[in-house]
Structure formats: structure tokens, C-alpha cells
Scaffold this motif. Structure first.
Motif, mmCIF file in Angstrom:
data_model
loop_
_atom_site.group_PDB
_atom_site.id
_atom_site.type_symbol
_atom_site.label_atom_id
_atom_site.label_comp_id
_atom_site.label_asym_id
_atom_site.label_seq_id
_atom_site.Cartn_x
_atom_site.Cartn_y
_atom_site.Cartn_z
ATOM 1 N N UNK A 1 0.838 -1.187 0.000
ATOM 2 C CA UNK A 1 0.000 0.000 0.000
ATOM 3 C C UNK A 1 0.878 1.243 0.000
ATOM 4 N N UNK A 2 0.611 2.176 -0.932
ATOM 5 C CA UNK A 2 1.423 3.389 -1.070
ATOM 6 C C UNK A 2 0.539 4.624 -0.984
ATOM 7 N N UNK A 3 1.126 5.726 -0.570
ATOM 8 C CA UNK A 3 0.426 7.016 -0.540
ATOM 9 C C UNK A 3 0.468 7.681 -1.917
ATOM 10 N N UNK A 4 1.548 7.429 -2.667
ATOM 11 C CA UNK A 4 1.712 7.984 -4.010
ATOM 12 C C UNK A 4 2.363 6.932 -4.900
ATOM 13 N N UNK A 5 2.273 7.167 -6.200
ATOM 14 C CA UNK A 5 2.933 6.306 -7.173
ATOM 15 C C UNK A 5 3.933 7.149 -7.947
ATOM 16 N N UNK A 6 4.934 6.502 -8.541
ATOM 17 C CA UNK A 6 5.940 7.253 -9.298
ATOM 18 C C UNK A 6 5.306 7.925 -10.514
ATOM 19 N N UNK A 7 5.915 9.011 -10.947
ATOM 20 C CA UNK A 7 5.425 9.769 -12.100
ATOM 21 C C UNK A 7 5.880 9.095 -13.394
ATOM 22 N N UNK A 8 5.015 9.143 -14.423
ATOM 23 C CA UNK A 8 5.367 8.654 -15.749
ATOM 24 C C UNK A 8 4.939 9.693 -16.780
#
Length: 148
Positions: free
Chosen positions: A128-135
Motif C-alpha cells: 500500500x502506497x500514498x503515491x505512485x511514481x510519475x510517468x
């Protein structure tokens, strides 16, 4: 590496899956029915195959796909898009079909109704993450990359 797919007939008259050619990825599945079944325009039907399978590897699954000839020529598709047979399922394999054409279609006994492909399944660990990497694409959805 040789792999074995255990198959059991759950109906005496079931036909075992076959590959049409040496290069076929899928094995054809046959309608195990005693009389023709009509699928009317817009209708859904479940067609039994008379077989059950046991996959050796719990990280594999059997995937059911439409037969291209039925789909393209007659509008007969899988009602759930792609059928997934989990590695621990031991019941009869049945194929959900739908008729998206404007004409009724008759499934004959032992007609090839779908193809089954055995493939590995990658089971990731969830984090579970608060944000995901940008693409570059980001949150662009349907059609966001343009029409070619």
C-alpha cells in the motif's frame, strides 16, 4: 521442460482438447452437448465441455479465449471476455458464450467453442502506497495516447 496437464472426463462422451497445428498456442475445447443449442441474438449460454483439469503449478492458470472464426464470422464471443480457470479449480470447464451478431447461431454437439491456453501467473506481493511514481502518461486514460 515437459509439462503435463491432467484431464478428467466428467462426462463419458467428452472430447479431449486438441491443438489444430503444432504451432497452436491454444487447445480447442469442444461442446459436450447431446443436441444442438441455439444462441439467439443478444443471448448468453453456458456450454459444458465435459472435462475437468488439474494444473501442476499453482502459479499457472488456464485461460479461455474465443475462437477467432466464431467471433469474426458469426459474432460468437466469450460472455466474460476471457475465462480464467484457477489452478485449484477441479470442476467441469464450461464456456460462457454470447451472440453479438444479428442472427441466431446454432452450436452443434462437439463443435469447437473456445480455446484454452495454459500460462504462468505472476502473484505480486501487495504494498500500500500514498503515491505512485510519475510517468510520461500519468493518469491519462482511454484514448490519451492518441489515435494512430
Amino acid at each position: 521442460m515437459k509439462s503435463v496437464l491432467k484431464i478428467m472426463k466428467v462426462k463419458d462422451n467428452a472430447k479431449l482438447p486438441t491443438r489444430a497445428t503444432e504451432g497452436s498456442a491454444g487447445m480447442d475445447l469442444y461442446a459436450c452437448i447431446n443436441e444442438p443449442v441455439t444462441i439467439k441474438h443478444g443471448e448468453l449460454k453456458i456450454i459444458p465441455t465435459g472435462i475437468a483439469i488439474a494444473l501442476e503449478d499453482k502459479n499457472s492458470a488456464a485461460f479461455l479465449y474465443a475462437r477467432s472464426g466464431l467471433g469474426v464470422k458469426h459474432g460468437i464471443c466469450l460472455s466474460n471476455g476471457v475465462g480464467v480457470i484457477d489452478s485449484d479449480y477441479r470442476g467441469e470447464i464450461c464456456v460462457g458464450l454470447c451472440n453479438v451478431s444479428k442472427k441466431d447461431y446454432i452450436i452443434e454437439p462437439f463443435e469447437r467453442v473456445a480455446q484454452m491456453v495454459i500460462a504462468p501467473v505472476f502473484i505480486p506481493e501487495l504494498e500500500l502506497c500514498e503515491t505512485l511514481d510519475e510517468t510520461q502518461r500519468g493518469i491519462g486514460g482511454f484514448g490519451s495516447t492518441g489515435k494512430v
